[in-house]
Scaffold this motif. Structure first.
Motif, short mmCIF file in Angstrom:
data_model
loop_
_atom_site.label_atom_id
_atom_site.label_comp_id
_atom_site.label_asym_id
_atom_site.label_seq_id
_atom_site.Cartn_x
_atom_site.Cartn_y
_atom_site.Cartn_z
N TYR A 151 0.86 -1.19 0.00
CA TYR A 151 0.00 0.00 0.00
C TYR A 151 0.90 1.24 0.00
O TYR A 151 1.84 1.32 0.78
CB TYR A 151 -0.87 0.03 1.25
CG TYR A 151 -1.93 -1.04 1.40
CD1 TYR A 151 -1.87 -2.25 0.70
CD2 TYR A 151 -3.02 -0.84 2.25
CE1 TYR A 151 -2.86 -3.22 0.86
CE2 TYR A 151 -4.01 -1.80 2.42
CZ TYR A 151 -3.92 -2.99 1.72
OH TYR A 151 -4.90 -3.95 1.89
N ASP A 152 0.59 2.22 -0.86
CA ASP A 152 1.50 3.37 -0.98
C ASP A 152 1.36 4.38 0.15
O ASP A 152 2.35 4.82 0.72
CB ASP A 152 1.38 4.05 -2.36
CG ASP A 152 -0.01 4.59 -2.67
OD1 ASP A 152 -0.98 4.24 -1.95
OD2 ASP A 152 -0.14 5.35 -3.65
N GLY A 159 -4.94 1.55 -10.78
CA GLY A 159 -3.88 2.13 -11.60
C GLY A 159 -2.94 1.11 -12.22
O GLY A 159 -1.74 1.33 -12.31
N PRO A 177 -3.76 7.53 -12.51
CA PRO A 177 -2.50 6.92 -12.09
C PRO A 177 -1.52 6.63 -13.23
O PRO A 177 -0.32 6.65 -13.02
CB PRO A 177 -2.95 5.61 -11.42
CG PRO A 177 -4.33 5.88 -10.96
CD PRO A 177 -4.92 6.80 -11.99
N THR A 228 -1.89 2.69 -7.02
CA THR A 228 -2.23 3.68 -5.99
C THR A 228 -3.37 3.10 -5.15
O THR A 228 -4.17 2.30 -5.63
CB THR A 228 -2.65 5.03 -6.59
OG1 THR A 228 -3.88 4.86 -7.30
CG2 THR A 228 -1.58 5.56 -7.54
N PRO A 237 -6.25 4.49 -3.04
CA PRO A 237 -7.18 5.46 -2.44
C PRO A 237 -8.00 4.78 -1.34
O PRO A 237 -8.17 3.56 -1.34
CB PRO A 237 -8.07 5.88 -3.60
CG PRO A 237 -7.95 4.80 -4.61
CD PRO A 237 -6.62 4.14 -4.41
N CYS A 248 -8.14 10.58 -2.18
CA CYS A 248 -7.58 10.11 -3.46
C CYS A 248 -6.29 10.85 -3.75
O CYS A 248 -5.93 11.07 -4.90
CB CYS A 248 -8.59 10.26 -4.58
SG CYS A 248 -9.09 11.94 -4.92
N GLY A 249 -5.61 11.26 -2.69
CA GLY A 249 -4.36 11.98 -2.88
C GLY A 249 -4.63 13.39 -3.38
O GLY A 249 -5.71 13.96 -3.11
N SER A 286 -0.12 10.23 -3.12
CA SER A 286 0.64 9.02 -3.43
C SER A 286 2.10 9.41 -3.53
O SER A 286 2.45 10.31 -4.30
CB SER A 286 0.17 8.42 -4.77
OG SER A 286 1.08 7.42 -5.17
N HIS A 293 3.52 8.78 -7.33
CA HIS A 293 2.89 9.36 -8.52
C HIS A 293 3.44 10.77 -8.75
O HIS A 293 3.56 11.53 -7.79
CB HIS A 293 1.37 9.39 -8.33
CG HIS A 293 0.62 9.77 -9.56
ND1 HIS A 293 0.42 11.09 -9.92
CD2 HIS A 293 0.05 9.02 -10.53
CE1 HIS A 293 -0.26 11.12 -11.05
NE2 HIS A 293 -0.50 9.87 -11.44
N LYS A 313 -4.18 9.83 -6.95
CA LYS A 313 -4.61 8.43 -7.01
C LYS A 313 -5.89 8.39 -7.84
O LYS A 313 -6.50 9.43 -8.08
CB LYS A 313 -4.89 7.91 -5.60
CG LYS A 313 -3.70 7.97 -4.63
CD LYS A 313 -4.07 7.45 -3.25
CE LYS A 313 -2.87 7.44 -2.32
NZ LYS A 313 -3.20 6.86 -0.98
#
Lengths: 784, 171
Positions: free
Chosen positions: A419-420, A466, A549, A631, A633, A661-662, A726, A729, A734
């Motif tokens: 997980y990022d 992604g 992504p 990614t 989310p 979602c970043g 993220s 990214h 994300k």
């Protein structure tokens, strides 16, 4: 000369109105069926009335006698050309048109080509097909029995088993489960559903004998991948296939696979040398094109007596219909189902899926979902509530106790994901506060004392979106990267092309915003074009929340390549060395001398008119982005419902979605995506289901039987967000389009079950129709 | 099954223009508009009067689903399609509101939805949320979740009720 205006400031993160909208609000969108070509013929399909039957004969003579009917093609005709069967994305094969027998009701048996749509439909009804009915299996638990009739006689394997897939440590998980203080077991069905975008699928196949080129207008979410597959299947050299995916009226995964209608239309155009249009009716869309879900899941979840989760074991029986036409990355027959440990820190887990054939429409597509993530998310969020009920613990408290903590990121899950980023407790706490959770729980107690059925449900999901990375993810061997090409014109405007294909997601706006931000150009002067395989760089398309992504990253990286060259030009224009320049306030300026600066507009003009000696002219770049990871989310959704004891009707009194979602490119578009996904999640929880009777008759063939929500049923939505970028990214974003559809079904069902829990009800399968709830109330002694 | 090829002449006023066209008796209005008159803003999403993507306005006031009306049935009547509602440089307040409020995504339901909104606002110039949701319940949207459509209807109502506050011109 008109020089493009400079932007007024940063454009990322702004609620810019959509650039694509003027054509849609005035009816000037150009969808597939709006395209008409000279000498175009229409194709209609002859369908099987039986779910399982041998074809004894096909007589097309009456159809061919109608003036204006040009051709009837059957499976036998295609088989003679080597096209009777076609490969599926899942590594199986499926009949293009029925060869020898039919395996599901409405299967494509023959096609008719005629001068008009109506004539083709008339002629299709005149094709006489004689069938010999065979025993029908609609239930995978029947299909798996050793004495079940073998449906797929074409396979060497003489049973109905499609595949077994497993992940995790079975032995360690089972051992740990035996030692847990508390173990809950729950069977959960995710029913068969269909994405049903408002525009059905279709194509115009236009083979030009003089040029040898096939132009294929197609409702396609992945035009490049489709081009390659068509080339491999038909043998037409790939440069001679030109796919144009025009405006697409919604996709939701429905327009990812290649369907028999497309191939039949291509063959007809090759044979007749004329353009052939095929557009589905709604009935064809719901009965022939791929379904989603149809997972029979069972979870065993073990925890300590104070509610710390220890182990999760999941067993799933999957119904894939007549052919395994699931649209998953090739190495993932059960998609990304291994995200089923969700947002929780499980020391051990194990999951397995066994898939079976039945006499139902093939499929297994990712309906607004990153490949079986919705099933996984629904299962874990439902099961966490069952555990909370078992422990007598508040479901929010149980979740807060078990979240993967921020310091554990990047987090390696028991089933193999990294997980990022995520701050799950923060997201949930924000939701609880805004929802006024504690007060609502008190009010719930008061209302219950008055005899009301009131429930509050939570879902704190983690998505995985992604795909690539290409090392792991491919579709029929094609690596899952994505791409972008940016050309900056001399006047400082630009065109951006990407390998994705939007169907309402707003790429024409958000891609322009990314370029605008990265290059200091006005997004209004940036044209975004997708969906034409002759002009766009190769990409894998738009589905599974992968566009931002992958292609979104490619756009940022291509823009940065342009900025590198622009810096050299800026140094030349300002007569300083490159190192003396910094990119600041969306200009190149000399460090410490803000007055000495050049804009991207000035640089763009110089790139074509006044270059340093020896520099290649022009200002453009292409980037193929292969993501290092997916990614992840996440979100915290809270739902409050009340239930009418007399009718079983559920009222959603309040729904709050807090998403992370970043970094957000356009908050208006993100919010719109969340509204739409929540409404589809609501539909799945309460309305949508593809039902078959025991004879294999499809019972949801139109919008009167397959219920999708109108404005009247759809609840009101509240949204909010936390922002955890993220780390890998380029712009920290994300995917988001699917989160609300992945996360919300559990929130609805958990709320309904919470309302019914005083009656001792712990689970009811979706869709939670009035009838189902009414029956459950009667079974539990409620007569009102 | 009989195959009909009986031609009839249909005379209609569409978007302000008088038109006479020959068509097969069985021609559905949606296809008459799309294929014979090129009005492709009329979309077809279901064939069963469920989705409303084909909604057009009959005689200036009634929203009808053109996929379930035969073209000869509108002989002598007046129709409005999205093409007659407004143009990009001269948007109708409903179109403007859909754009402003992000009340569309894929755009497929949008023309029919806008005409259903026009019919609704002519019946009820100041609808409540509930009246809007009920009034538009014949039109499906798979993308937006309807919240922003409701918002757009309020904005359009406001501008249509006070035309002087806007540069856009109502029909």
């Amino acid at each position: 000369m008109a020089i493009a205006e400079e932007p007024t400031g940063h454009v990322m993160g702004h609620a810019m109105k959509r650039k694509e909208d003027p054509r849609f609000i005035t009816g000037q969108g150009r969808y597939l069926d709006d395209i008409v070509l000279p000498r175009m013929l229409y194709m209609a399909i002859v369908h099987s009335p039986y779910a399982h039957a041998r074809i004894k004969s096909i007589d097309a003579s009456a159809a061919l006698q109608l003036p204006g009917v040009h051709l009837v093609l059957t499976g036998a005709d295609l088989d003679q050309m080597g096209l009777g069967w076609m490969p599926t994305m899942a590594g199986d094969r499926e009949m293009t048109l029925a060869v020898g027998k039919v395996l599901y009701q409405y299967q494509e048996v023959a096609v008719v080509l005629a001068e008009s749509r109506a004539l083709a439909e008339d002629a299709a009804q005149l094709v006489e097909v004689e069938y010999e009915p065979l025993p029908v299996i609609v239930d995978p638990f029947e299909s798996m029995k050793p004495d079940a009739p073998v449906l797929r006689e074409d396979r060497e394997q003489k049973d109905n088993h499609v595949f077994h897939w497993e992940v995790g440590d079975r032995t360690a998980t089972e051992q740990l489960l035996r030692s847990c203080d508390v173990v809950v077991r729950q069977k959960v069905r995710f029913q068969r559903i269909h994405p049903a975008p408002l525009e059905p699928c279709g194509c115009i196949a236009d083979f030009n004998k003089a040029t040898g080129r096939l132009t294929l207008y197609m409702t396609s979410q992945a035009p490049h991948a489709h081009r390659t597959v068509f080339s491999m299947v038909t043998g037409i050299p790939e440069q001679n296939i030109h796919i144009i995916s025009p405006d697409v009226g919604g996709g939701f995964g429905n327009k990812v696979p290649i369907y028999p209608g497309y191939v039949a239309a291509i063959v007809a155009s090759l044979k007749l040398g004329r353009p052939v249009k095929w557009v589905e009716t709604r009935t064809e869309n719901l009965t022939e094109t791929a379904f989603a879900r149809d997972y029979h899941m069972e979870a065993e979840l073990g925890a300590t007596k104070d509610g710390v989760v220890q182990a999760l074991k999941v067993k799933t029986i999957a119904d894939h219909g007549a052919f395994d036409a699931a649209a998953d990355p090739s190495k993932f027959p059960a998609g990304l189902f291994s995200i089923c440990t969700g947002s929780y820190d499980f020391p051990n887990a194990f999951a397995e899926v066994d898939a079976f054939y039945t006499n139902k429409t093939p499929g297994g597509i990712a309906y607004r979902c990153s490949f079986r993530v919705t099933e996984a998310s629904y299962l874990i969020e439902r099961t966490m509530d069952v555990l909370a009920d078992e422990l007598g613990m508040d479901p929010a408290e149980l979740r807060l106790k078990n979240f993967v903590p921020p310091e554990k990121f990047p987090y390696h899950s028991a089933l193999g994901w990294t997980y990022d980023s995520g701050r799950y407790a923060e997201t949930l706490k924000k939701a609880l506060e805004r929802f006024d959770y504690t007060k609502r729980r008190q009010e719930q107690d008061e209302r219950r004392r008055k005899g009301e059925l009131v429930g509050i449900g939570l879902s704190t999901f983690t998505e995985v979106v992604g795909a690539g990375p290409s090392q792991t993810f491919d579709i029929m061997g094609i690596k899952m990267f994505d791409s972008a090409e940016i050309r900056v014109h001399p006047t400082g405007s630009a065109i951006v092309r990407a390998g994705t294909r939007h169907q309402g997601q707003g790429h024409e706006t958000t891609w322009a915003q990314i370029v605008g931000e990265e290059l200091g150009l006005d997004p209004q002067n940036i044209l975004v074009e997708e969906g034409d395989t002759d002009t766009a760089p190769y990409g894998l398309g738009t589905y599974a929340s992968r566009s931002t992504p992958t292609a979104g990253a490619a756009i940022a990286m291509a823009a940065r390549r342009i900025r590198e060259k622009a810096q050299k030009i800026a140094a030349y224009l300002l007569e300083v060395s490159e190192e003396d320049l910094e990119w600041r306030d969306q200009k190149f300026q000399v460090r410490g001398v803000p007055s000495k600066a050049v804009t991207m507009q000035e640089i763009a003009f110089a790139a074509y008119t006044n270059l340093p000696e020896g520099m290649e002219p022009g200002l453009e770049a292409t980037y193929y982005y292969d993501p290092p990871n997916l990614t992840f989310p996440n979100g915290a959704y809270l739902c409050q419902v009340s239930i009418d004891k007399g009718t079983g009707e559920v009222k959603v009194e309040k729904f709050l979605a807090v998403d992370d979602c970043g970094n957000v490119i356009n908050p208006m578009i993100v919010e719109g995506q969340i509204h739409g996904g929540l409404t589809e999640g609501f539909a799945i929880a309460f309305m949508q289901e593809i039902v078959y009777d025991e004879d294999g008759n499809h019972l949801a063939t139109n919008f009167s039987d397959y219920l999708v929500p109108t404005a009247w049923e759809a609840p009101d939505w509240e949204t909010d967000r936390t922002v955890t970028p993220s780390p890998h990214h380029p712009i920290g974003a994300k995917g988001v389009g699917e989160s609300p559809n992945v996360g919300s079904p559990a929130a609805f069902v958990n709320a309904v079950i919470d309302a019914l829990s005083p009656l001792g009800i712990r689970h009811i399968d979706m869709p939670l129709t009035r009838e189902k709830i009414w029956r459950a109330l009667r079974e539990h002694g409620i007569e009102e | 099954m009989a195959v009909s090829s009986t031609q009839v002449s249909v005379h209609v006023k569409i978007n302000g223009q008088e038109i006479t066209k020959e068509c097969e008796v069985r021609t559905l209005l949606a296809y008459f508009l799309r294929e014979q008159l090129g009005l492709t803003g009329v979309h077809v999403g279901c064939d069963t009067t469920s989705c409303g993507a084909c909604t057009v306005l009959l005689d200036g006031k009634t929203a009808i689903k053109s996929c379930t009306v035969f073209a000869p049935q509108v002989d002598g009547h007046e129709l409005l399609t999205v093409e007659g509602l407004g143009e990009a440089d001269h948007l109708h307040p409903i179109q403007q509101a859909f754009w402003d409020c992000h009340a569309l995504q894929c755009g497929y339901c949008t023309p029919g939805m806008e005409l259903a909104v026009l019919a609704l606002l002519q019946r009820n110039p100041n609808p409540t949320d509930e009246e809007i949701r009920f009034g538009l319940s014949g039109n499906l949207c798979r993308c937006t979740g309807y919240k922003n459509i409701v918002k757009a209807v309020h904005q359009a109502a406001e501008i249509m009720n006070h035309p002087s506050t806007s540069q856009s011109v109502t029909l």
